[in-house]
Design an enzyme around this catalytic site. Sequence first.
Site, PDB file in Angstrom:
ATOM      1  N   GLU A   1      -2.270  -4.008   1.932  1.00  0.00           N
ATOM      2  CA  GLU A   1      -3.602  -4.477   2.303  1.00  0.00           C
ATOM      3  C   GLU A   1      -3.577  -5.212   3.651  1.00  0.00           C
ATOM      4  OE1 GLU A   1      -6.657  -4.060   0.905  1.00  0.00           O
ATOM      5  OE2 GLU A   1      -7.566  -5.397   2.373  1.00  0.00           O
TER       6      GLU A   1
ATOM      7  N   THR B   1     -10.466   0.564   2.639  1.00  0.00           N
ATOM      8  CA  THR B   1      -9.210   0.810   1.911  1.00  0.00           C
ATOM      9  C   THR B   1      -9.179   2.210   1.303  1.00  0.00           C
ATOM     10  OG1 THR B   1      -8.774  -1.501   1.403  1.00  0.00           O
ATOM     11  CG2 THR B   1      -7.878   0.098  -0.134  1.00  0.00           C
TER      12      THR B   1
ATOM     13  N   HIS C   1      -5.389  -9.363   1.147  1.00  0.00           N
ATOM     14  CA  HIS C   1      -6.850  -9.179   1.268  1.00  0.00           C
ATOM     15  C   HIS C   1      -7.535 -10.463   1.750  1.00  0.00           C
ATOM     16  CE1 HIS C   1     -10.942  -7.933   0.365  1.00  0.00           C
ATOM     17  NE2 HIS C   1     -10.486  -6.704   0.156  1.00  0.00           N
TER      18      HIS C   1
ATOM     19  N   ASP D   1      -3.279  -0.466   5.427  1.00  0.00           N
ATOM     20  CA  ASP D   1      -4.464   0.387   5.227  1.00  0.00           C
ATOM     21  C   ASP D   1      -5.481   0.259   6.363  1.00  0.00           C
ATOM     22  OD1 ASP D   1      -5.278  -2.172   4.457  1.00  0.00           O
ATOM     23  OD2 ASP D   1      -6.192  -1.539   2.571  1.00  0.00           O
TER      24      ASP D   1
HETATM   25  C1  GP9 Z   1     -10.246  -3.354  -3.854  1.00  0.00           C
HETATM   26  C2  GP9 Z   1      -9.356  -3.195  -2.681  1.00  0.00           C
HETATM   27  C3  GP9 Z   1      -9.972  -3.716  -1.426  1.00  0.00           C
HETATM   28  O1  GP9 Z   1      -9.906  -2.590  -4.938  1.00  0.00           O
HETATM   29  O2  GP9 Z   1      -8.884  -1.923  -2.552  1.00  0.00           O
HETATM   30  O3  GP9 Z   1     -10.722  -2.813  -0.729  1.00  0.00           O
HETATM   31  P1  GP9 Z   1     -11.307  -3.224   0.715  1.00  0.00           P
HETATM   32  O4  GP9 Z   1     -12.311  -4.314   0.460  1.00  0.00           O
HETATM   33  O5  GP9 Z   1     -10.155  -3.741   1.557  1.00  0.00           O
HETATM   34  O6  GP9 Z   1     -11.899  -1.966   1.270  1.00  0.00           O
END
Ligand code: GP9
Length: 397
Positions: free
Chosen positions: A37, A79, A194, A253
């Site tokens: 992430e 993501t 995140h 990502d």
């Molecule tokens: C949530 C995670 C975050 O399941 O994959 O997604 P994002 O907010 O980074 O697109």
Amino acid sequence: KSELVSFFDEKNGEAGKLPNKFCDIAKGKNLIVIQMEALQHFVINREINGKEITPNLNKLAKESLYFDNIYVQVAGGNTSDAEFMTNTSLYPAKEGAAYFRFATNEYNTIAKELKNEGYNSYALHAYGPAFWNRTEMYKAIGFDTFISSNDYVMDEYIGWGGWALSDDSFYRQSMDIIDVSSPFYSFFITLSGHHPYSYFEDKQTFDVGKYDRTYLGNYIKAQNYADAAIGRFMEKLKAMGLYENSLIVIYGDHTGLPKTQAGELLDLLQLSDSKVDWIRLQKIPLLIHCPGVEGETITTTGGQVDIFPMIANMMGIDNYYAMGKDLLNSQKGYAVLRNGSVLTDSYYYCSEDDTVYDIKNGEVLDKKDYEDEIKEYQKDLRISDIILEKDALRKLK
Ligand code: GP9
């Protein structure tokens, strides 16, 4: 149909003429893909006050094929777009997210190709399964098993403001679930990096100096934690005898620092606020670790859409309808972004101001000299859009 057939005939014909390095080198090995992430490229091999932000990834990069010119190509699906590109080698949807709009399409995917070789496949993500429509989309991608927050014990919270399962616990529990007694493909999607990174605000886990209690400082602490968790995970894979028997692919990502937070980052890196400086920060690290392959840094320009073709070549599986290219066997590198911008080893075409810049020094170049090539690269988006919007792979097959 004829446009698609001739596009892929030509693309695969050209690729077939090139030398084929690393072909089948990981055939029969497990495949472990870790999508981290918000892991940006600039944290790799960077020190603050004499301490590496990501010592474990840095060490692993030295022992891997490490790609240091991979641009983020995600669009409205964020993501999920990164997941989509890795598993299908198609571009994100023109509008919205492919995971929502095209979840019933037919796709060629890593999981399906490996299924033909007798592999079991797992998608692992410690969050609600409906997020990004994953439950539906993972059927189309062909994962056998989706392990979500319904399956994990939420025993340690780190990241996403402190309410997402920690990467450490995520890796630990995942390895208890995966059946490692037969060949497997596991696709890990982490969460500790995140935003918001506020969980780390009052933690002294990494000395970020003057950036303490800033958005950037918290981001760096989050990525430092994610790196430590990766380090522990690699040790676990070694202890389980899997490290030497698996192709391990790790990448970010998307970016974690938006333009609105650019000031501290540009200050840290001593960069100006130019278009070219900023676009060069929109990169993620990509590491491919293959037992028996010596570490090497690959500087060829590429994007996330190129990951599947490299895995396919190394594992000996088909990827005829991939939009990406095998950067280990390409003469020229390039990345097309969803907004039509193009990056190559030498220039950046910015679709927003319709201008071509020298990628190294930011000088404006004469667009006339590049426009035919740019149009050729942008054609990738059109072909990918046709595939998505017409569900064309179902018909082609
Ligand atoms: C949530 C995670 C975050 O399941 O994959 O997604 P994002 O907010 O980074 O697109």
